[in-house]
Design a protein around this motif. Structure first.
Motif, mmCIF file in Angstrom:
data_model
loop_
_atom_site.group_PDB
_atom_site.id
_atom_site.type_symbol
_atom_site.label_atom_id
_atom_site.label_comp_id
_atom_site.label_asym_id
_atom_site.label_seq_id
_atom_site.Cartn_x
_atom_site.Cartn_y
_atom_site.Cartn_z
ATOM 1 N N SER A 108 9.234 17.247 3.368
ATOM 2 C CA SER A 108 8.693 15.911 3.652
ATOM 3 C C SER A 108 8.620 15.135 1.974
ATOM 4 N N VAL A 109 7.950 15.831 1.443
ATOM 5 C CA VAL A 109 7.893 15.256 0.092
ATOM 6 C C VAL A 109 9.375 14.952 -0.657
ATOM 7 N N GLY A 110 10.201 15.795 -0.623
ATOM 8 C CA GLY A 110 11.659 15.460 -0.815
ATOM 9 C C GLY A 110 12.306 14.244 -0.505
ATOM 10 N N ILE A 111 12.051 14.133 0.885
ATOM 11 C CA ILE A 111 12.896 13.117 1.698
ATOM 12 C C ILE A 111 12.224 11.839 1.020
ATOM 13 N N GLY A 112 10.700 11.694 0.923
ATOM 14 C CA GLY A 112 10.328 10.778 0.338
ATOM 15 C C GLY A 112 10.537 10.378 -0.966
ATOM 16 N N ALA A 113 10.680 11.404 -1.852
ATOM 17 C CA ALA A 113 10.973 11.068 -3.151
ATOM 18 C C ALA A 113 12.599 10.343 -3.245
ATOM 19 N N LEU A 114 13.349 10.782 -2.282
ATOM 20 C CA LEU A 114 14.825 10.350 -2.347
ATOM 21 C C LEU A 114 14.770 8.799 -1.690
ATOM 22 N N LEU A 138 7.041 2.887 0.334
ATOM 23 C CA LEU A 138 7.960 3.286 1.064
ATOM 24 C C LEU A 138 8.105 4.900 1.199
ATOM 25 N N GLY A 139 8.325 5.332 0.030
ATOM 26 C CA GLY A 139 8.386 6.823 0.034
ATOM 27 C C GLY A 139 7.170 7.350 0.522
ATOM 28 N N MET A 140 6.195 7.081 -0.240
ATOM 29 C CA MET A 140 5.001 7.728 0.186
ATOM 30 C C MET A 140 4.471 7.794 1.590
ATOM 31 N N VAL A 141 5.016 6.645 2.122
ATOM 32 C CA VAL A 141 4.700 6.465 3.728
ATOM 33 C C VAL A 141 5.457 7.341 4.587
ATOM 34 N N THR A 142 6.822 7.488 3.840
ATOM 35 C CA THR A 142 7.560 8.478 4.800
ATOM 36 C C THR A 142 7.231 9.862 4.666
ATOM 37 N N SER A 143 6.903 10.289 3.286
ATOM 38 C CA SER A 143 6.324 11.779 3.309
ATOM 39 C C SER A 143 5.098 11.971 4.089
#
Length: 233
Positions: A108-114, A138-143
C-alpha cells in the motif's frame, strides 16, 4: 505540515500490541472496537491541527519564518491534509501489521510512493512547490485508501464515518473563514496576527466539534486524565 502526523505516532505504539493480543486470542469484535476508537482519536488529534494550518496558513508562516516564506502558504495548506492522510495510513498499516499482514501494508505504501514520484515528475516542473504538495497528497491518499480497503475486505475495522463527516464539516467551515482573512504583511503585525489567527482557528474547530457532538464528556475526561498523567488513561 508534519505536525499532525507526529502528533499521531503515539497511537501506533499503543495500538500494535493491543491489536496483536486481540488477534492472537481470536477476539475479532474487540479488535474491531479498538480499531474504531483508534481512528476516532487519531482524527481528534490530527484534524484540528491540520485545520489550523489550512485556516491560518499564511499567519502561521509569518509567525515562524521570515517574509520570504509567505509564498509557501498554498503548499502548506495542501501538505497539511497530505499528512492527515499519512497519519491515518500509519494507523491503518499498524492494524495490518498487527494482523500479520506486513506485506499488504508495504505494498500500500509502496504504490503510494510510486504515485507521488510520478505525479511530482509531472507537476513540480509545471507548478513548482504547489505541484510537489499535490503529488504528495495524491500518493498519501492512495496509500490510505489501499490500506483501508484491505482492512475492509478482512472485516477488521468498523469505520467511524460519522466522526469523519463531523471533522470535515468543522474543517470546511473554519478553513473557509480563514481563507477570507486578509493577513497583514508587516513583520511584527504579521507575527501577532499569525499567532492570534492560529489560536482562534484552533479554538473554533474544537468548539464546532463540541457543538456537532464529536467531542463529549468521554473525550473531555480522557483529555483531563492525559493532562494529569494518569497511567490508567
Amino acid at each position: 505540515a508534519q505536525v499532525p502526523y507526529l502528533g499521531c505516532t503515539a497511537i501506533t505504539f499503543v495500538l500494535f500490541p493491543l491489536l496483536g493480543k486481540a488477534n492472537a486470542q481470536g477476539d475479532e469484535e474487540s479488535g474491531r472496537a479498538m480499531a474504531e476508537r483508534a481512528l476516532r482519536y487519531a482524527l481528534l488529534i490530527i484534524m484540528p491541527v491540520a485545520t489550523t494550518l489550512t485556516a491560518a496558513g499564511p499567519g502561521v508562516l509569518a509567525a515562524i519564518f521570515p517574509p520570504a516564506y509567505a509564498g509557501a502558504a498554498g503548499a502548506l495548506r495542501i501538505l497539511a491534509f497530505s499528512y492527515v492522510a499519512c497519519a491515518l495510513c500509519s494507523v491503518l498499516c499498524t492494524m495490518l501489521n498487527a494482523r500479520g499482514r506486513p506485506m499488504t501494508s508495504a505494498i500500500s505504501v509502496g504504490i503510494g510512493a510510486l504515485i507521488t514520484a510520478g505525479a511530482a515528475w509531472v507537476m513540480v516542473p509545471a507548478w513548482g512547490m504547489t505541484g510537489g504538495a499535490v503529488a504528495s497528497l495524491l500518493g498519501m491518499v492512495t496509500s490510505t485508501a489501499l490500506a483501508g480497503y484491505a482492512l475492509t475486505v478482512q472485516r477488521a475495522v468498523r469505520w467511524p464515518l460519522s466522526s469523519l463527516v463531523r471533522h470535515l464539516v468543522a474543517a470546511g467551515v473554519v478553513t473557509t473563514v480563514g481563507m477570507m482573512v486578509p493577513w497583514p504583511s508587516g513583520t511584527l503585525m504579521a507575527r501577532l496576527a499569525g499567532l492570534g489567527g492560529a489560536a482562534v482557528s484552533g479554538v473554533a474547530v474544537l468548539v464546532l466539534l463540541v457543538v456537532l457532538g464529536e467531542i463529549g464528556r468521554a473525550e473531555l475526561d480522557l483529555l483531563k486524565g492525559v493532562l494529569k498523567g494518569k497511567s490508567r488513561t
